[in-house]
Design a protein around this motif. Structure first.
Motif, short mmCIF file in Angstrom:
data_model
loop_
_atom_site.label_atom_id
_atom_site.label_comp_id
_atom_site.label_asym_id
_atom_site.label_seq_id
_atom_site.Cartn_x
_atom_site.Cartn_y
_atom_site.Cartn_z
N UNK A 97 0.74 -1.26 0.25
CA UNK A 97 -0.20 -0.52 -0.07
C UNK A 97 0.97 1.09 -0.20
N UNK A 98 2.01 1.23 0.67
CA UNK A 98 3.13 2.38 0.47
C UNK A 98 3.31 2.75 -0.89
N UNK A 99 3.45 1.71 -1.99
CA UNK A 99 3.72 1.68 -3.04
C UNK A 99 2.79 2.21 -4.42
N UNK A 100 1.33 2.22 -3.35
CA UNK A 100 0.50 2.34 -4.57
C UNK A 100 0.10 4.16 -4.37
N UNK A 101 0.62 4.38 -2.79
CA UNK A 101 -0.17 5.58 -2.36
C UNK A 101 0.76 6.66 -2.64
N UNK A 102 1.91 6.25 -2.30
CA UNK A 102 3.27 7.19 -2.82
C UNK A 102 3.15 6.88 -4.89
#
Length: 304
Positions: free
Chosen positions: A159-164
């Protein structure tokens, strides 16, 4: 008996007097005359005395100080981007507060940036929002699943990659498109108000600061609170953007103005609603429990 003559009194040299007496027709040359002659010769040849006698670097510095001009490095060098991170802490604080509390009639660029945009604040605001969205989303899912007997918490680092990707794309691609559109329209209508690309990026970066406390509130499992915080954040952030770009749009065609303003508000709302829907949607507890039971059954079968 001591002599009464002053030892520091200027005296003529006897040899020079005798030499001048013997050669009355001789021509004497002064050092100052020699300097003037050499300067006149250099000027006649084509050399400027100011350029040869003075330091060129020193003259450039004097010209920059007197004229208020500052050398700008090319955009492909590190020094060009280093200037956008040279900002004081109180300036960042003022810009964050100004982006959260818009006031009618105040242009964010003219009031807070003052032709000095920075990337320090937008970068850390976007980074903080990325981690806040991913972490608060995991905590929210944990609170939803809490109490289920077969629930096993597993952190979702993807989710960190998607949010970034979503947040940084919004903070860079949308300003790029808006800057290109305003540049194209300003050439057509000859509007005196124009913004640089870095100023637009700075405005969009600071406008996201209101979503950080809103994301923290999304941890609480109350849908009405989440939607209320989205509406408040969208109104504040959208107001800053609309009031900032209104001077660059007010002289254009009314249809173009409505289209651009609607696009600004719509893209801002899509980011907020998209993050809420993907990271903070109400999970299906039964589906998660059944999937976890199937996974445990497969693992037990393989182990036997």
């Amino acid at each position: 008996m001591a002599s009464n003559r002053d030892p520091f009194q200027f005296q003529e040299f006897e040899e020079a007097e005798n030499l001048l007496d013997s050669h009355r027709d001789a021509v004497t040359i002064s050092i100052e005359e020699e300097d003037l002659k050499s300067k006149s010769q250099r000027t006649a040849v084509g050399f400027s005395p100011d350029l040869t006698d003075e330091d060129p670097l020193g003259s450039d510095d004097k010209a920059e100080l007197l004229g208020g001009q500052k050398k700008t490095a090319p955009f492909w060098t590190f020094e060009y981007y280093q200037t956008f991170f040279d900002v004081e802490t109180h300036h960042v604080k003022e810009r964050i507060i100004g982006s959260m509390l818009p006031w009618p009639g105040k242009n964010f660029i003219q009031v807070y940036l003052r032709k000095n945009p920075d990337l320090y604040g937008p970068f850390w605001i976007c980074t903080t929002l990325v981690f806040a969205t991913a972490i608060c989303g995991n905590i929210s899912n944990f609170l939803w699943y809490h109490g289920s007997p077969n629930y096993k918490y597993t952190p979702e680092f993807g989710k960190v990659t998607i949010a970034a990707t979503a947040i940084f794309s919004y903070a860079w691609l949308v300003p790029l498109g808006l800057w290109g559109f305003l540049l194209w329209r300003n050439n057509k209508i000859l509007n005196l108000v124009s913004y640089t690309f870095m100023e637009i990026v700075c405005v969009y970066g600071y406008s996201l600061s209101i979503y950080i406390p809103a994301v923290v509130l999304w941890i609480l499992p109350y849908e009405w609170l989440r939607w209320c915080s989205i509406v408040v954040a969208l109104c504040l952030s959208g107001s800053v953007l609309v009031m900032t770009f209104w001077p660059a749009l007010r002289d254009d065609n009314p249809r173009v103005i409505m289209a651009v303003v609607s696009a600004i508000v719509l893209l801002n709302g899509l980011l907020a609603v998209g993050c809420k829907t993907y990271f903070f949607s109400k999970p299906d507890v039964e589906a998660h429990v059944s999937s976890s039971l199937k996974t445990e059954a497969v693992q037990s079968t393989l182990s036997t």
